[in-house]
Write a protein that holds these residues in place. Structure first.
Motif, PDB file in Angstrom:
ATOM      1  N   UNK A  66       0.177   1.042   9.682  1.00 19.18           N
ATOM      2  CA  UNK A  66       0.655   0.211   8.577  1.00 19.18           C
ATOM      3  C   UNK A  66      -0.540  -0.545   7.999  1.00 19.18           C
ATOM      4  N   UNK A  67      -0.641  -0.604   6.678  1.00 20.87           N
ATOM      5  CA  UNK A  67      -1.768  -1.319   6.052  1.00 20.87           C
ATOM      6  C   UNK A  67      -1.733  -2.815   6.373  1.00 20.87           C
ATOM      7  N   UNK A  68      -2.908  -3.411   6.340  1.00 16.99           N
ATOM      8  CA  UNK A  68      -2.961  -4.837   6.641  1.00 16.99           C
ATOM      9  C   UNK A  68      -2.643  -5.665   5.400  1.00 16.99           C
ATOM     10  N   UNK A  69      -2.515  -6.962   5.618  1.00 17.68           N
ATOM     11  CA  UNK A  69      -2.077  -7.887   4.580  1.00 17.68           C
ATOM     12  C   UNK A  69      -3.043  -7.929   3.400  1.00 17.68           C
ATOM     13  N   UNK A  70      -4.348  -7.941   3.682  1.00 16.03           N
ATOM     14  CA  UNK A  70      -5.331  -7.994   2.601  1.00 16.03           C
ATOM     15  C   UNK A  70      -5.288  -6.737   1.733  1.00 16.03           C
ATOM     16  N   UNK A  71      -5.084  -5.586   2.356  1.00 13.72           N
ATOM     17  CA  UNK A  71      -4.995  -4.338   1.594  1.00 13.72           C
ATOM     18  C   UNK A  71      -3.798  -4.375   0.649  1.00 13.72           C
ATOM     19  N   UNK A  72      -2.657  -4.799   1.159  1.00  9.10           N
ATOM     20  CA  UNK A  72      -1.443  -4.849   0.329  1.00  9.10           C
ATOM     21  C   UNK A  72      -1.615  -5.845  -0.812  1.00  9.10           C
ATOM     22  N   UNK A  73      -2.226  -6.997  -0.529  1.00  9.60           N
ATOM     23  CA  UNK A  73      -2.465  -7.973  -1.594  1.00  9.60           C
ATOM     24  C   UNK A  73      -3.364  -7.392  -2.678  1.00  9.60           C
ATOM     25  N   UNK A  74      -4.382  -6.634  -2.278  1.00  8.77           N
ATOM     26  CA  UNK A  74      -5.266  -5.988  -3.248  1.00  8.77           C
ATOM     27  C   UNK A  74      -4.530  -4.962  -4.095  1.00  8.77           C
ATOM     28  N   UNK A  75      -3.662  -4.184  -3.445  1.00  9.38           N
ATOM     29  CA  UNK A  75      -2.869  -3.196  -4.171  1.00  9.38           C
ATOM     30  C   UNK A  75      -1.950  -3.866  -5.194  1.00  9.38           C
ATOM     31  N   UNK A  76      -1.328  -4.967  -4.789  1.00 11.25           N
ATOM     32  CA  UNK A  76      -0.438  -5.697  -5.697  1.00 11.25           C
ATOM     33  C   UNK A  76      -1.232  -6.185  -6.904  1.00 11.25           C
ATOM     34  N   UNK A  77      -2.407  -6.732  -6.651  1.00  8.84           N
ATOM     35  CA  UNK A  77      -3.235  -7.236  -7.747  1.00  8.84           C
ATOM     36  C   UNK A  77      -3.625  -6.119  -8.707  1.00  8.84           C
ATOM     37  N   UNK A  78      -4.043  -4.982  -8.156  1.00 10.70           N
ATOM     38  CA  UNK A  78      -4.425  -3.852  -9.010  1.00 10.70           C
ATOM     39  C   UNK A  78      -3.244  -3.354  -9.833  1.00 10.70           C
ATOM     40  N   UNK A  79      -2.088  -3.240  -9.190  1.00 12.92           N
ATOM     41  CA  UNK A  79      -0.912  -2.753  -9.901  1.00 12.92           C
ATOM     42  C   UNK A  79      -0.497  -3.705 -11.013  1.00 12.92           C
ATOM     43  N   UNK A  80      -0.598  -5.004 -10.766  1.00 10.61           N
ATOM     44  CA  UNK A  80      -0.238  -5.972 -11.808  1.00 10.61           C
ATOM     45  C   UNK A  80      -1.180  -5.871 -12.996  1.00 10.61           C
ATOM     46  N   UNK A  81      -2.454  -5.632 -12.738  1.00 12.49           N
ATOM     47  CA  UNK A  81      -3.411  -5.438 -13.832  1.00 12.49           C
ATOM     48  C   UNK A  81      -3.043  -4.194 -14.631  1.00 12.49           C
ATOM     49  N   UNK A  82      -2.708  -3.108 -13.916  1.00 13.04           N
ATOM     50  CA  UNK A  82      -2.323  -1.873 -14.595  1.00 13.04           C
ATOM     51  C   UNK A  82      -1.060  -2.064 -15.430  1.00 13.04           C
ATOM     52  N   UNK A  83      -0.103  -2.816 -14.905  1.00  9.51           N
ATOM     53  CA  UNK A  83       1.139  -3.065 -15.641  1.00  9.51           C
ATOM     54  C   UNK A  83       0.836  -3.835 -16.925  1.00  9.51           C
ATOM     55  N   UNK A  84      -0.057  -4.812 -16.844  1.00  7.90           N
ATOM     56  CA  UNK A  84      -0.438  -5.564 -18.041  1.00  7.90           C
ATOM     57  C   UNK A  84      -1.055  -4.667 -19.098  1.00  7.90           C
ATOM     58  N   UNK A  85      -1.944  -3.780 -18.668  1.00 10.47           N
ATOM     59  CA  UNK A  85      -2.558  -2.837 -19.615  1.00 10.47           C
ATOM     60  C   UNK A  85      -1.517  -1.907 -20.219  1.00 10.47           C
ATOM     61  N   UNK A  86      -0.601  -1.442 -19.377  1.00  7.97           N
ATOM     62  CA  UNK A  86       0.447  -0.540 -19.849  1.00  7.97           C
ATOM     63  C   UNK A  86       1.328  -1.238 -20.890  1.00  7.97           C
ATOM     64  N   UNK A  87       1.649  -2.498 -20.647  1.00 10.94           N
ATOM     65  CA  UNK A  87       2.471  -3.246 -21.611  1.00 10.94           C
ATOM     66  C   UNK A  87       1.764  -3.368 -22.956  1.00 10.94           C
ATOM     67  N   UNK A  88       0.461  -3.634 -22.921  1.00  7.75           N
ATOM     68  CA  UNK A  88      -0.306  -3.725 -24.171  1.00  7.75           C
ATOM     69  C   UNK A  88      -0.308  -2.398 -24.905  1.00  7.75           C
ATOM     70  N   UNK A  89      -0.450  -1.298 -24.153  1.00 11.76           N
ATOM     71  CA  UNK A  89      -0.416   0.024 -24.783  1.00 11.76           C
ATOM     72  C   UNK A  89       0.941   0.294 -25.410  1.00 11.76           C
ATOM     73  N   UNK A  90       2.005  -0.074 -24.714  1.00  7.72           N
ATOM     74  CA  UNK A  90       3.351   0.145 -25.250  1.00  7.72           C
ATOM     75  C   UNK A  90       3.547  -0.637 -26.541  1.00  7.72           C
ATOM     76  N   UNK A  91       3.077  -1.880 -26.558  1.00 10.35           N
ATOM     77  CA  UNK A  91       3.197  -2.670 -27.793  1.00 10.35           C
ATOM     78  C   UNK A  91       2.445  -2.013 -28.943  1.00 10.35           C
ATOM     79  N   UNK A  92       1.264  -1.494 -28.654  1.00 15.09           N
ATOM     80  CA  UNK A  92       0.485  -0.799 -29.682  1.00 15.09           C
ATOM     81  C   UNK A  92       1.207   0.436 -30.197  1.00 15.09           C
TER      82      UNK A  92
END
Length: 77
Positions: free
Chosen positions: A1-27
């Motif tokens: 099972x991944x450790x806590x720091x790895x999961x936190x990093x994944x969450x952060x990366x995914x949130x950044x990607x979601x923000x970019x995706x939202x901007x693309x959708x608006x465009x």
């Protein structure tokens, strides 16, 4: 099972990607282009973030609390 720091990093990366995706959708919406598939991808990404957050919370609960009962920045004597 991944450790806590790895999961936190994944969450952060995914949130950044979601923000970019939202901007693309608006465009795309401004340009009059259909966004159904992009919105479906966005909802899958958000579901993945929710799963990662649940994993993070479970890991946090399973770890021992070293500072339980102390105020933040409190003395250790």
């Amino acid at each position: 099972m991944p450790d806590l720091d790895f999961i936190r990093g994944e969450i952060e990366q995914m949130r950044i990607q979601v923000g970019r995706q939202r901007k693309e959708i608006l465009g795309l919406q401004r340009a009059g282009i259909g966004t159904a598939s992009a919105e479906a991808l966005l909802s899958r990404m958000q579901a993945r973030i929710d799963d990662l957050c649940a994993q993070r919370d479970a890991l946090k609960k399973s770890q021992p609390h070293h500072n339980q009962g102390k105020a933040l920045g409190g003395r250790k004597w």
